[in-house]
Design a protein around this motif. Structure first.
Motif, mmCIF file in Angstrom:
data_model
loop_
_atom_site.group_PDB
_atom_site.id
_atom_site.type_symbol
_atom_site.label_atom_id
_atom_site.label_comp_id
_atom_site.label_asym_id
_atom_site.label_seq_id
_atom_site.Cartn_x
_atom_site.Cartn_y
_atom_site.Cartn_z
ATOM 1 N N TYR A 155 36.225 46.853 44.128
ATOM 2 C CA TYR A 155 37.183 45.409 43.861
ATOM 3 C C TYR A 155 36.066 44.395 44.044
ATOM 4 O O TYR A 155 35.457 44.133 45.073
ATOM 5 C CB TYR A 155 38.175 45.588 45.358
ATOM 6 C CG TYR A 155 38.981 44.090 45.110
ATOM 7 C CD1 TYR A 155 39.741 44.004 43.872
ATOM 8 C CD2 TYR A 155 39.027 43.401 46.212
ATOM 9 C CE1 TYR A 155 40.472 42.743 44.027
ATOM 10 C CE2 TYR A 155 39.785 42.227 46.391
ATOM 11 C CZ TYR A 155 40.607 41.919 45.235
ATOM 12 O OH TYR A 155 41.337 40.668 45.194
ATOM 13 N N LYS A 156 36.238 43.531 43.035
ATOM 14 C CA LYS A 156 35.344 42.219 43.100
ATOM 15 C C LYS A 156 36.040 41.171 43.612
ATOM 16 O O LYS A 156 37.325 40.841 43.508
ATOM 17 C CB LYS A 156 35.188 42.049 41.580
ATOM 18 C CG LYS A 156 34.182 43.025 40.761
ATOM 19 C CD LYS A 156 33.873 42.437 39.552
ATOM 20 C CE LYS A 156 32.892 43.672 38.785
ATOM 21 N NZ LYS A 156 32.440 43.055 37.391
ATOM 22 N N PHE A 157 35.669 40.512 44.483
ATOM 23 C CA PHE A 157 35.877 39.205 45.091
ATOM 24 C C PHE A 157 34.975 38.399 45.553
ATOM 25 O O PHE A 157 33.630 38.556 45.705
ATOM 26 C CB PHE A 157 36.834 39.868 46.371
ATOM 27 C CG PHE A 157 36.026 40.504 47.545
ATOM 28 C CD1 PHE A 157 35.494 40.034 48.620
ATOM 29 C CD2 PHE A 157 36.153 41.850 47.224
ATOM 30 C CE1 PHE A 157 34.651 40.573 49.400
ATOM 31 C CE2 PHE A 157 35.213 42.567 48.355
ATOM 32 C CZ PHE A 157 34.546 41.781 49.249
ATOM 33 N N LYS A 158 35.368 36.925 45.929
ATOM 34 C CA LYS A 158 34.379 35.950 46.327
ATOM 35 C C LYS A 158 34.297 35.854 47.884
ATOM 36 O O LYS A 158 33.438 35.907 48.408
ATOM 37 C CB LYS A 158 34.688 34.874 45.743
ATOM 38 C CG LYS A 158 34.466 34.807 44.017
ATOM 39 C CD LYS A 158 34.669 33.310 43.484
ATOM 40 C CE LYS A 158 34.488 33.408 42.203
ATOM 41 N NZ LYS A 158 34.739 31.946 41.664
ATOM 42 N N ASN A 159 35.554 35.929 48.215
ATOM 43 C CA ASN A 159 35.864 35.832 49.712
ATOM 44 C C ASN A 159 36.617 36.926 50.376
ATOM 45 O O ASN A 159 37.400 37.532 49.431
ATOM 46 C CB ASN A 159 36.586 34.499 50.203
ATOM 47 C CG ASN A 159 35.888 33.290 49.556
ATOM 48 O OD1 ASN A 159 34.608 33.099 50.224
ATOM 49 N ND2 ASN A 159 36.356 32.371 48.849
#
Length: 263
Positions: free
Chosen positions: A81-85
């Protein structure tokens, strides 16, 4: 441990579920090994931010022998899963990821004939988007099951709503004799398979006090006739009982399951 694992889906990645999961691990009361299906990176970052420190046991989703698992570490099947925060606003961004966690869980359950499954919270608005009423219906669709029943189980008393995730104004439209027959049959078969017993079932009415001052109430047309027919089939069922007074000790000590009209 000699027990089948409990398969857990992390659910919405921006919910509080992983915090609850970490706190439950500290209590260490589980008899069955836990396997969580979640983004490993997300879990690690949330664990760090929340001040927990558990070791992780990476599990291949194709693993066939689960007999040696225990809860000394977090047993984890990774879904990327790609996320920044690690905590963001809930949006449709996570939909593909959530769907993949469900696919992985259902595949693992089917391959290994497991029966224990928990899912973390899911945003009906963002994830389901009106395609299904709730996760119960979503899982029924994913597993191609036509007859399903929600059973909120407890060894002393279980509750099973006849209709699920409906607006109150639509409940009466979905109450039918056939639906009652199917619900009771599913519950009977569950108790027979798991506990080798025929459960004692109490069923509620829909209208206040199970009566009304108008003709053709749901009790008169549907619920009472269904109860009478079920009694002829060696089913331990009574009712209808008023929903507002059914949860009293004097009444419920005689039953294993309460079937209500909605939840």
């Amino acid at each position: 441990m000699g027990r089948d694992p409990i398969i857990i889906i992390g659910g919405e990645p921006n919910s509080v579920f992983l915090e609850i999961f970490f706190k439950s691990l500290k209590a260490n009361t589980y008899k069955s090994p836990l396997i969580i299906i979640v983004s490993k990176k997300l879990l690690q970052e949330q664990m760090k931010k929340l001040g927990f420190a558990f070791k992780i046991n990476d599990i291949d989703k194709n693993l066939k022998n689960f007999s040696k698992l225990n809860n000394s570490k977090i047993n984890l099947i990774n879904v990327n899963y790609k996320f920044k925060n690690c905590f963001e606003k809930i949006t449709t961004k996570s939909n593909k990821y959530i769907n993949e966690t469900f696919e992985t869980a259902l595949s693992t359950i089917k391959k290994n004939n497991f029966s224990k499954f928990i899912n973390g919270p899911i945003s009906k608005k963002s994830f389901l988007k009106g395609k299904t009423l709730g996760i119960t219906e979503y899982l029924a669709k994913k597993t191609k099951k036509k007859n399903v029943a929600m059973l909120i189980f407890n060894k002393n008393l279980s509750v099973s709503p006849l209709t699920t995730h409906l607006a109150l104004k639509d409940v009466h439209k979905k109450i039918t004799k056939q639906k009652i027959y199917k619900q009771v049959d599913l519950i009977n078969r569950f108790y027979k398979r798991k506990f080798n017993k025929l459960p004692r079932i109490a069923i509620t009415g829909l209208n206040p006090h199970c009566e009304s001052n108008f003709k053709n109430s749901e009790e008169d047309k549907i619920i009472i006739p269904a109860i009478k027919k079920l009694r002829l089939k060696n089913t331990k069922i009574n009712g209808p009982f008023p929903a507002d007074t059914i949860f009293t000790k004097s009444l419920l000590k005689n039953y294993d399951v309460v079937i209500g009209m909605y939840h």
